[in-house]
Design an enzyme around this catalytic site. Structure first.
Site, PDB file in Angstrom:
ATOM      1  N   ASN A 138       2.433   1.439   4.317  1.00  0.00           N
ATOM      2  CA  ASN A 138       2.599   0.184   5.045  1.00  0.00           C
ATOM      3  C   ASN A 138       2.214   0.348   6.520  1.00  0.00           C
ATOM      4  OD1 ASN A 138       5.214  -2.147   5.913  1.00  0.00           O
ATOM      5  ND2 ASN A 138       3.230  -2.641   5.083  1.00  0.00           N
ATOM      6  N   CYS A 172       0.863  -1.182   0.000  1.00  0.00           N
ATOM      7  CA  CYS A 172       0.000   0.000   0.000  1.00  0.00           C
ATOM      8  C   CYS A 172       0.901   1.234   0.000  1.00  0.00           C
ATOM      9  CB  CYS A 172      -0.984  -0.008   1.171  1.00  0.00           C
ATOM     10  SG  CYS A 172      -0.262   0.208   2.804  1.00  0.00           S
ATOM     11  N   CYS A 199      -1.543   0.735   7.219  1.00  0.00           N
ATOM     12  CA  CYS A 199      -2.971   0.383   7.338  1.00  0.00           C
ATOM     13  C   CYS A 199      -3.306  -0.854   6.503  1.00  0.00           C
ATOM     14  CB  CYS A 199      -3.863   1.541   6.891  1.00  0.00           C
ATOM     15  SG  CYS A 199      -3.765   3.021   7.888  1.00  0.00           S
ATOM     16  N   ARG A 200      -3.516  -0.633   5.204  1.00  0.00           N
ATOM     17  CA  ARG A 200      -4.069  -1.687   4.355  1.00  0.00           C
ATOM     18  C   ARG A 200      -3.142  -2.876   4.162  1.00  0.00           C
ATOM     19  NH1 ARG A 200      -5.424   2.239  -0.446  1.00  0.00           N
ATOM     20  NH2 ARG A 200      -3.508   3.129   0.426  1.00  0.00           N
ATOM     21  N   ASP A 223      -8.267   3.803   1.377  1.00  0.00           N
ATOM     22  CA  ASP A 223      -7.358   3.991   2.504  1.00  0.00           C
ATOM     23  C   ASP A 223      -8.137   4.581   3.678  1.00  0.00           C
ATOM     24  OD1 ASP A 223      -5.248   4.452   4.217  1.00  0.00           O
ATOM     25  OD2 ASP A 223      -4.036   5.532   2.736  1.00  0.00           O
TER      26      ASP A 223
END
Length: 165
Positions: free
Chosen positions: A17, A14, A19-20, A126
């Protein structure tokens, strides 16, 4: 660094690096554990990450609700070794895919949207800065996508490994 070529390797990517991609990494590990799948190397990184940043509080809390501990995660910025050593790179947004394919054209055939693994082409939104519900929605979406995509992911990786023989 020696890499065990018998392992199947997947890299989730993402932006930062935080959250997702760390949620996807942890959710995919959990799915593999439930399936009793072995011989997997699962990791994550960010296209524009700062090494060492912690996962966002929202991501940690969303996965905690699912019984998964993300508190030890530390962000990593993507590099050539990660791309080379991964059988498959799954990104969250089209701009991540374009950035990686432009910067690392040799590995562009390994880069897909997560949603492409189930026949779609949408971005994973996001949740950074959003509400707890936004993080929970993203975690739920990733969990469902990865569960549905597992057979396709396994088949794609197996096909790549056979091509290398």
């Amino acid at each position: 660094m020696y890499k065990d070529v018998s392992m199947r390797s997947i890299l989730f990517v993402c932006s930062a690096n935080m959250c997702r991609s760390p949620m996807a990494e942890a959710l995919f590990r959990n799915l593999l554990q439930q399936q009793q799948a072995v011989d997997w190397d699962v990791s994550s990184a960010g296209v524009w990450a700062y090494d060492g940043n912690r996962a966002s509080e929202g991501a940690v809390n969303a996965l905690k609700q699912k019984g998964i501990d993300l508190s030890r995660h530390r962000a990593r910025s993507i590099n050539l070794d990660m791309l080379r050593d991964s059988n498959l790179i799954l990104v969250m947004e089209r701009n991540h895919k374009e950035a990686l394919q432009a910067a690392f054209p040799r590995y562009s055939n390994k880069v897909y949207l997560v949603s492409e693994m189930v026949g779609m082409t949408h971005d994973i939104l996001d949740p950074i800065g959003g509400s707890p519900a936004d993080y929970a929605d993203t975690a739920d979406e990733l969990e469902q996508l990865l569960r549905d995509a597992l057979p396709n992911i396994e088949g794609l990786i197996q096909g790549r490994k056979e091509d290398q023989l």
